[in-house]
Write an enzyme that holds these catalytic residues in place. Structure first.
Site, PDB file in Angstrom:
ATOM      1  N   GLU A 153       1.749  -0.297  -4.794  1.00  0.00           N
ATOM      2  CA  GLU A 153       0.756   0.761  -5.386  1.00  0.00           C
ATOM      3  C   GLU A 153       1.860   2.044  -5.696  1.00  0.00           C
ATOM      4  O   GLU A 153       2.152   2.484  -4.696  1.00  0.00           O
ATOM      5  CB  GLU A 153      -0.155   0.973  -4.329  1.00  0.00           C
ATOM      6  CG  GLU A 153      -1.281   2.142  -4.464  1.00  0.00           C
ATOM      7  CD  GLU A 153      -2.186   2.399  -3.506  1.00  0.00           C
ATOM      8  OE1 GLU A 153      -3.337   2.716  -3.927  1.00  0.00           O
ATOM      9  OE2 GLU A 153      -1.826   2.122  -2.256  1.00  0.00           O
ATOM     10  N   ASP A 174       0.851  -1.170  -0.106  1.00  0.00           N
ATOM     11  CA  ASP A 174       0.016  -0.032   0.037  1.00  0.00           C
ATOM     12  C   ASP A 174       0.867   1.132  -0.040  1.00  0.00           C
ATOM     13  O   ASP A 174       1.980   1.305   0.682  1.00  0.00           O
ATOM     14  CB  ASP A 174      -0.900  -0.311   1.397  1.00  0.00           C
ATOM     15  CG  ASP A 174      -1.759   1.181   1.362  1.00  0.00           C
ATOM     16  OD1 ASP A 174      -2.704   1.255   0.507  1.00  0.00           O
ATOM     17  OD2 ASP A 174      -1.763   1.847   2.380  1.00  0.00           O
TER      18      ASP A 174
END
Length: 719
Positions: A392, A356
């Site tokens: 990401e 993330d």
């Protein structure tokens, strides 16, 4: 327990960090560069009564350590760090606050938002620079010593999925299983639900190879959610990086039982040929900014764990948008990341990770660095070097958008693919040139440093944003249930309602939405790169227009299996089958200009008139339709032709010379054999051999994608 009554700790060893059962006792090691002293606080089995405080030895190269003889598994403990409290210098030691070991294998207690857990006095004129002398041990979270599990059996039974075969399926464990018809009630919401035959049957029916699970680590709900009685459903607010969150295990289960449930689930998925990835959050912790609680990291070594601005070290650099940012330039955070990843592979058997806000991982002193120390550490690690790594490639601060810049082992979420595909099919401004680049794996971003087209993780939707059904049914977000007056979530997400906001009973609107949804699914699964489906898009799942359902642990955030679009499930299954059957749809190398001369595959972009796209065609804003011909030059002649018609009217395409067989028309309902075959019942010869391009054509329905196969040679099937 006799060890709990000891008055001193033996010196022990400065590693590994956390606890280690050895030599008939427990070794403790806690890293802190700035602490002057560190105490081990031993509690009763329930964690309510403190039995003894024992001073750790050290520091030894920044680590406090000690050995407690005759102690063992099940011992409950916390930490107290002693040192200066000078927030303006980034020092926030407060020995009145019991601290959780960052390397805890089990967390005892339940966190409740209380002023006692703050190192400063809430409401004091000095704000977060004030000091709170109250002791919070009675209600603070604590750690329990756990012996490590043997190596997970799933680690040695990983499926033989090649990078080119991989099809990702992102899901939330609770969201996927809470309303799954036929699933036993006791399994709903649990990790074990994914190993049930109903779940595995769905994954195999679709043809996905790899599950990407939203965070399972121990996490907390933010204070503003707790005040409203809402959870952090998605779990992107981690506190315990070595523990599974209790909500994903059986009621009343302890950490070991949850670990076993996880590893058995992974093993069952592996036996079904399905890989498992974990979404991990190493960009920030649940302690938030300077106004947040002192639970663990902040109290142990604030300057050693977090990035602090040079001009005011009482605050935090907020690159994550969540209040704080782990300082991965430093040893303790780096070690936590590496140890936590190894733990997930060894204890649970997972195949890899999705990171993330991964740009934070490479943030150095002068911005993002593809050669950052953490990336090098991952690359050289014997275990993690074999893991699937997905980034990401952005974070929440200026300079954080780093799509295409991650080192070669990483694959990256490609949001430019998402926007280009949505733009084409939703009638938003996007050039055909931009769409063509994204459909062929974004060579402008990834064709460097020996990276392959598979580095581009293509997606239409993800957990964050509209579902596929909602982005064709809404022109604006509807997030009022989140309690933030509809201010949260993306305000400019590409979407279109096609004539009515939300659900509609108009047959024309329903048909248009269906056509666009199916055309986008086909575009995703026929594009070069690594496709990622968001769970529920194959069902027509809706969140009622909520594009930020992070706090909706209820039917809004759960998959609605009752509204399953059977044709769309069959479409996805058929598309995955086509991808398996035709290697040209998952080519692992970049397309070349002259495939027959180069002995490889190439692509030719055509206008609807059948001619090669020219410069003026790429910039013609009034034309939207185009065709993509993929030709193989490394064996028997093969050719695939994909026709894109995003217009609201049927469009005639002039076809290249030769005989063509229709494999797919997204406007036509179809059934899949679900056994590796192409879609059944829709094949038809469209043009006889030798017909000139100007004399052959195909009328593509409105809002449709059509896939054709050249019949000059039989298709080659590879495993």
């Amino acid at each position: 327990m006799r060890a709990a009554l000891a008055h001193r700790l033996e010196p022990g060893r400065p590693g590994p960090l956390g606890t280690q059962l050895r030599d008939g006792g427990v070794n403790f090691a806690v890293a802190s560069n700035d602490a002057e002293a560190m105490e081990l606080c031993v509690f009763d089995a329930g964690g309510s009564r403190e039995l003894r405080r024992l001073r750790l030895h050290g520091p030894n190269t920044g680590v406090f350590h000690g050995f407690l003889p005759e102690a063992g598994e099940g011992l409950v403990y916390g930490l107290r760090a002693h040192g200066p409290y000078r927030p303006e210098e980034g020092l926030r030691f407060n020995s009145n606050k019991l601290l959780l070991d960052p390397f805890a294998r089990e967390i005892v207690g339940r966190f409740r938002w209380d002023d006692l857990h703050h190192g400063y006095q809430l409401g004091h004129p000095a704000g977060s620079r004030s000091f709170d002398a109250r002791d919070n041990a009675a209600s603070a979270l604590k750690a329990r010593v756990r012996s490590p599990l043997d190596e997970a059996p799933g680690l040695s039974s990983r499926p033989r999925v090649t990078a080119a075969q991989r099809v990702l399926y992102e899901l939330h464990v609770r969201g996927f299983s809470m309303q799954l018809p036929g699933l036993p009630e006791a399994l709903r919401g649990r990790i074990a639900a994914l190993a049930h035959p109903l779940a595995i049957g769905h994954f195999r029916r679709l043809g996905v190879t790899t599950l990407s699970l939203l965070p399972l680590h121990y996490s907390l709900a933010e204070a503003h959610l707790a005040r409203q009685g809402l959870p952090n459903y998605w779990g992107y607010n981690t506190l315990g990086f070595f523990c599974l969150d209790p909500r994903f295990g059986a009621p009343g289960a302890d950490a070991r039982q949850r670990d076993i449930e996880m590893r058995e689930t992974v093993q069952a998925l592996h036996e079904a040929g399905i890989e498992v990835l974990l979404d991990v959050v190493f960009n920030h912790t649940a302690e938030s900014d300077e106004h947040g609680p002192t639970i663990s990291f902040r109290g142990l070594d604030n300057r050693g764990w977090y990035r602090l601005p040079a001009d005011d070290r009482s605050r935090y650099e907020n690159l994550s948008g969540c209040g704080n940012t782990l300082d991965l330039r430093q040893a303790s955070p780096q070690r936590l990341v590496m140890d936590a990843l190894r733990h997930a592979m060894l204890a649970w058997g997972v195949d890899g990770f999705r990171f993330d806000l991964a740009s934070v991982l490479g943030r150095g002193d002068h911005g993002f660095d593809p050669q950052a120390t953490l990336f090098a550490a991952l690359r050289q690690d014997p275990l993690l070097g074999e893991a699937i790594l997905i980034a990401e490639p952005w974070d929440g601060a200026p300079g954080g958008y780093q799509l295409g810049r991650f080192p070669g082992a990483f694959r990256e979420w490609n949001d430019r693919f998402r926007d280009a595909v949505r733009g084409l099919w939703l009638g938003r401004p996007v050039t055909r040139g931009e769409f063509a680049r994204r459909f062929t794996a974004s060579s402008d971003l990834f064709q460097h440093a020996q990276r392959s087209p598979l580095a581009s993780v293509n997606f239409l939707t993800a957990h964050d944003g509209f579902t596929l059904a909602d982005l064709v049914s809404h022109s604006r977000k509807h997030n009022h249930a989140n309690g933030e007056d509809n201010r949260d979530g993306h305000d400019h997400e590409l979407c279109a309602n096609f004539g009515a906001e939300g659900a509609s009973e108009d047959p024309a609107i329903i048909d248009t939405r269906r056509r666009v949804r199916r055309a986008m699914l086909a575009t995703l699964l026929l594009a070069q790169g690594t496709p990622m489906l968001c769970a529920g898009d194959e069902l027509g799942n809706s969140q009622g227009g909520n594009n930020n359902a992070y706090c909706q642990d209820n039917p809004t955030g759960w998959l609605d299996w009752e509204t399953t679009q059977g044709d769309d499930v069959d479409l996805v299954a058929g598309l995955c089958a086509l991808r398996r059957t035709h290697p040209l749809l998952r080519h692992p190398r970049w397309f070349v200009e002259n495939p027959h001369e180069a002995g490889d595959a190439g692509v030719l972009w055509l206008s609807a008139h059948g001619r090669a796209m020219r410069i003026e065609d790429w910039h013609d804003a009034d034309e939207h339709a185009l065709a993509c011909q993929i030709v193989a030059g490394d064996g028997p002649a093969q050719s695939l032709l994909i026709l894109f018609n995003p217009d609201a009217q049927p469009r005639r395409f002039v076809l290249p010379a030769g005989r063509w067989q229709r494999l797919l028309d997204t406007a036509t309902p179809c059934r899949s054999q679900l056994a590796g075959d192409v879609l059944s019942g829709i094949a038809s010869k469209l043009a006889p051999t030798g017909v000139a391009p100007s004399e052959s054509g195909y009328l593509a329905p409105a809002h449709s994608l059509t896939l054709l196969r050249g019949l000059d040679a039989a298709p080659e099937t590879r495993p």
